[in-house]
Design a protein around this motif. Structure first.
Motif, PDB file in Angstrom:
ATOM      1  N   THR A 161       0.817  -1.225   0.000  1.00  0.00           N
ATOM      2  CA  THR A 161       0.000   0.000   0.000  1.00  0.00           C
ATOM      3  C   THR A 161       0.849   1.273   0.000  1.00  0.00           C
ATOM      4  OG1 THR A 161      -0.187  -0.001   2.422  1.00  0.00           O
ATOM      5  CG2 THR A 161      -1.895  -1.179   1.188  1.00  0.00           C
ATOM      6  N   CYS A 206      -0.259   5.307   0.237  1.00  0.00           N
ATOM      7  CA  CYS A 206       0.241   6.189   1.295  1.00  0.00           C
ATOM      8  C   CYS A 206       0.809   7.478   0.706  1.00  0.00           C
ATOM      9  CB  CYS A 206       1.303   5.465   2.130  1.00  0.00           C
ATOM     10  SG  CYS A 206       0.629   4.152   3.171  1.00  0.00           S
ATOM     11  N   THR A 249      -4.384   1.036   5.906  1.00  0.00           N
ATOM     12  CA  THR A 249      -4.351   0.923   4.446  1.00  0.00           C
ATOM     13  C   THR A 249      -4.407  -0.541   4.004  1.00  0.00           C
ATOM     14  OG1 THR A 249      -1.910   0.993   4.391  1.00  0.00           O
ATOM     15  CG2 THR A 249      -3.098   3.093   4.196  1.00  0.00           C
ATOM     16  N   LYS A 290      -8.114  -1.380   3.801  1.00  0.00           N
ATOM     17  CA  LYS A 290      -8.652  -0.788   2.568  1.00  0.00           C
ATOM     18  C   LYS A 290      -8.278  -1.646   1.354  1.00  0.00           C
ATOM     19  CE  LYS A 290      -8.047   3.204  -0.495  1.00  0.00           C
ATOM     20  NZ  LYS A 290      -9.345   3.064  -1.158  1.00  0.00           N
ATOM     21  N   TRP A 291      -7.027  -2.141   1.321  1.00  0.00           N
ATOM     22  CA  TRP A 291      -6.590  -2.955   0.189  1.00  0.00           C
ATOM     23  C   TRP A 291      -7.434  -4.224   0.084  1.00  0.00           C
ATOM     24  CZ3 TRP A 291      -5.113  -7.752  -1.189  1.00  0.00           C
ATOM     25  CH2 TRP A 291      -4.489  -7.900  -2.436  1.00  0.00           C
ATOM     26  N   LEU A 321     -10.493   6.109   4.749  1.00  0.00           N
ATOM     27  CA  LEU A 321     -10.009   4.836   4.204  1.00  0.00           C
ATOM     28  C   LEU A 321     -11.151   3.899   3.783  1.00  0.00           C
ATOM     29  CD1 LEU A 321      -6.928   3.996   6.444  1.00  0.00           C
ATOM     30  CD2 LEU A 321      -7.057   5.332   4.358  1.00  0.00           C
TER      31      LEU A 321
END
Length: 492
Positions: A107, A111, A138, A141-142, A206
């Motif tokens: 990620t 960022c 993050t 979120k991925w 996010l």
């Protein structure tokens, strides 16, 4: 007292279970390594079911070794690799994807987007963290963006997120309890360390539904009781702390200004800053150390991504040693590093540089360079990185380090600990019980159930095994050599 505390230490490369008695002594231990997955360059994953099965296996082994059952366990304390992210289906209990490990860099580009959009200061002020792929937010979120159907399930309230502590509690209670503690929550980039709550603005940023998030508790309380068949009797789960905060507590760094460094897969230097968070001006992290009762302790932290794992790389990647235990003797076979410096930025550089695109560098190699020089440079590289963080920490805290307490596997390396004392110019103290991460979880659980009556009672148990005093040798040329090596590593 014929009861024990069981500490579960779920780390990056292995799961462990350690049984402690009332003196804080180890009665039994069991350990099992599990598989590391590297699907693409910069990606690091674990199988969540293998994390659980390995932890269940070592629990059974550790208690069987000393012939005890659940009735003899006063409480369970959990400490865990932090930031590693697991998302699972609340109805089936099945993970929707592998655990994305704290070392994972997938990620990084997102960022960079957050930084470009101007969120650096806001995120630092709310969470105490810098924007980096290291943290859990993050990663969640991925998973939601890349696993088919995950975002829809999350929107419908079916998915749960947890760091490894949450996953273990979920498994131990058969899905009845979904919790984390303040120390783990503070590593997600979604937790406000001032209000001690999930931050809605950051959840929205996010795209993480609040329904996924665990209930945030203190680090020392009864969260629930085991329902798993490993124990014939229900055992209270009563302590949780991320591994580095647990080690800080296990080292009894309970007063402001006290500092420890854990030499594990990575290295993590923490300073207790008391009941007020200090926002770093020198690229360190501000984190919650623990919460006991109504009292919250904060810490400054410097994270080194590659510590002891550089020794694994020398073994598995270069093949210059057959086992990790050989490194000290090989390094000690030469009087110095022969001008060789090893900056082990194998997964980017952490504090105080935070260069997620940095790559490792070995420089100063000549025809006279041997495997021993590289081994010595690798160990010295761990100590040099610690030195860089100590310098940043002293600036932030406005005080000079008086001593450094050390723990973790590599702290048993006398050569490296002496070099650490020399390069810092301060005493390095190794405790009698170096399993301080598990010990911290043990103490937090024991306090919650009255196994120990007070912090003072626990503090009286801590004892030093050896103190490494600085030799007084001139270390300036070595420091300059390290500085030059780092400058070759940085990408910005």
């Amino acid at each position: 007292m014929n009861k024990y505390i069981l500490a579960l230490d779920q780390g990056t490369s292995s799961s462990r279970a350690i049984v402690f008695d009332h003196r804080g002594a180890i009665c039994s231990t069991a350990q099992m390594e599990f598989t590391q997955y590297f699907p693409k360059p910069g990606w690091v994953e674990h199988n969540p079911m293998e994390i659980w099965s390995s932890e269940a296996a070592v629990i059974a082994e550790a208690i069987t070794k000393i012939g005890v059952n659940g009735k003899s366990i006063a409480a369970i304390g959990i400490t865990n690799q932090r930031e590693t992210t697991i998302v699972w289906d609340a109805e089936t209990g099945a993970p929707v994807y592998n655990a994305i490990v704290w070392q994972d860099r997938r990620t990084s580009e997102f960022c960079d987007v957050l930084k470009a959009q101007g969120y650096v200061d806001k995120i630092r002020e709310k969470t105490g963290l810098i924007i980096d792929a290291y943290f859990s937010g993050t990663k969640i979120k991925w998973i939601l963006d890349n696993v088919p159907g995950a975002r829809e399930k999350a929107a419908a309230g079916r998915l749960r997120f947890g760091t490894v502590d949450s996953w273990l509690v979920w498994q131990l209670t058969k899905g009845e309890v979904h919790v984390t503690d303040v120390s783990n929550a503070s590593r997600t980039m979604l937790f406000n360390i001032h209000t001690l709550e999930w931050d809605q603005e950051l959840l929205d940023l996010l795209g993480v539904p609040r329904s996924m998030m665990p209930r945030v508790c203190s680090s020392s309380e009864v969260y629930g009781h085991t329902k798993t068949t490993i124990f014939a009797h229900a055992v209270p789960i009563a302590g949780i702390a991320g591994d580095q905060q647990a080690a800080l507590f296990g080292q009894m760094c309970t007063t402001p200004g006290s500092v420890k460094n854990t030499y594990g897969t990575g290295c993590f230097l923490l300073m207790n800053t008391g009941d007020k968070p200090i926002l770093s001006r020198n690229n360190l992290l501000t984190t919650v150390a623990w919460k006991i009762g109504d009292t919250v302790n904060y810490a400054l932290e410097g994270s080194i991504f590659v510590g002891g794992s550089v020794v694994q790389w020398l073994r598995d990647g270069l093949g210059i040693i057959r086992s990790s235990a050989e490194i000290e003797a090989l390094a000690a076979s030469v009087p110095d590093n022969g001008g060789v410096y090893f900056v082990p930025a194998l997964t980017g550089l952490g504090a105080p540089y935070w260069d997620q695109y940095a790559h490792g560098v070995i420089c100063g190699i000549t025809r006279g360079t041997t495997a021993a020089h590289i081994a010595r440079a690798a160990l010295e590289g761990i100590a040099f990185q610690t030195m860089d963080i100590v310098g940043a920490m002293e600036k932030d805290a406005g005080m000079v380090l008086s001593e450094l307490k050390v723990d973790g596997g590599a702290s048993r390396d006398d050569l490296m600990m002496q070099f650490q004392a020399d390069i810092l110019g301060t005493c390095v103290i190794r405790p009698q019980v170096t399993e301080t991460t598990a010990l911290g979880a043990c103490y937090l659980a024991g306090l919650a159930v009255g196994y120990w009556g007070s912090l003072g009672e626990i503090r009286a148990q801590w004892q030093a095994e050896r103190t490494f005093a600085p030799s007084g040798a001139n270390m300036d040329p070595l420091k300059q050599g390290w500085k030059d090596a780092v400058s070759r590593t940085l990408t910005r």
